[in-house]
Design a protein around this motif. Structure first.
Motif, PDB file in Angstrom:
ATOM      1  N   GLN A   3       0.834  -1.206   0.000  1.00  0.00           N
ATOM      2  CA  GLN A   3       0.000   0.000   0.000  1.00  0.00           C
ATOM      3  C   GLN A   3       0.868   1.255   0.000  1.00  0.00           C
ATOM      4  O   GLN A   3       0.576   2.217  -0.699  1.00  0.00           O
ATOM      5  CB  GLN A   3      -0.916   0.015   1.220  1.00  0.00           C
ATOM      6  N   PHE A   4       1.941   1.225   0.771  1.00  0.00           N
ATOM      7  CA  PHE A   4       2.847   2.366   0.831  1.00  0.00           C
ATOM      8  C   PHE A   4       3.455   2.653  -0.539  1.00  0.00           C
ATOM      9  O   PHE A   4       3.505   3.799  -0.977  1.00  0.00           O
ATOM     10  CB  PHE A   4       3.958   2.102   1.853  1.00  0.00           C
ATOM     11  N   LEU A   5       3.898   1.635  -1.231  1.00  0.00           N
ATOM     12  CA  LEU A   5       4.500   1.820  -2.542  1.00  0.00           C
ATOM     13  C   LEU A   5       3.493   2.349  -3.565  1.00  0.00           C
ATOM     14  O   LEU A   5       3.835   3.180  -4.410  1.00  0.00           O
ATOM     15  CB  LEU A   5       5.114   0.513  -3.037  1.00  0.00           C
ATOM     16  N   VAL A   6       2.259   1.900  -3.468  1.00  0.00           N
ATOM     17  CA  VAL A   6       1.229   2.389  -4.383  1.00  0.00           C
ATOM     18  C   VAL A   6       0.957   3.868  -4.129  1.00  0.00           C
ATOM     19  O   VAL A   6       0.833   4.655  -5.066  1.00  0.00           O
ATOM     20  CB  VAL A   6      -0.061   1.555  -4.252  1.00  0.00           C
ATOM     21  N   ILE A   7       0.896   4.267  -2.882  1.00  0.00           N
ATOM     22  CA  ILE A   7       0.633   5.669  -2.554  1.00  0.00           C
ATOM     23  C   ILE A   7       1.813   6.554  -2.947  1.00  0.00           C
ATOM     24  O   ILE A   7       1.625   7.664  -3.457  1.00  0.00           O
ATOM     25  CB  ILE A   7       0.289   5.823  -1.063  1.00  0.00           C
ATOM     26  N   VAL A   8       3.022   6.066  -2.773  1.00  0.00           N
ATOM     27  CA  VAL A   8       4.198   6.856  -3.149  1.00  0.00           C
ATOM     28  C   VAL A   8       4.213   7.125  -4.653  1.00  0.00           C
ATOM     29  O   VAL A   8       4.613   8.208  -5.092  1.00  0.00           O
ATOM     30  CB  VAL A   8       5.486   6.144  -2.697  1.00  0.00           C
ATOM     31  N   THR A   9       3.742   6.198  -5.447  1.00  0.00           N
ATOM     32  CA  THR A   9       3.718   6.423  -6.890  1.00  0.00           C
ATOM     33  C   THR A   9       2.690   7.485  -7.291  1.00  0.00           C
ATOM     34  O   THR A   9       2.786   8.037  -8.373  1.00  0.00           O
ATOM     35  CB  THR A   9       3.417   5.124  -7.656  1.00  0.00           C
TER      36      THR A   9
END
Length: 58
Positions: A3-9
């Motif tokens: 989830q963190f990686l998706v939000i960072v993108t």
């Protein structure tokens, strides 16, 4: 972590991009406009991507 990686993108363009871009080209204004528009667009996309990530990765 997913989830963190998706939000960072979904985050806006790096704010130092116009400065870096301006030191190598003569189109500083275009870099500033890109940064501003990506920041404004992120006000919509971050909540959408966040809700999508919470739905998809749970």
């Amino acid at each position: 972590m997913k989830q963190f990686l998706v939000i960072v993108t979904a985050m806006p363009t790096f704010l130092v991009a116009p400065v870096i871009y301006g030191s190598y080209t003569d189109f500083e204004d275009e870099a500033a406009i890109t940064t501003i528009s990506s920041t404004l667009l992120s006000l919509l996309t971050i909540p959408l991507v966040s809700s999508f990530a919470s739905f998809w990765f749970t």
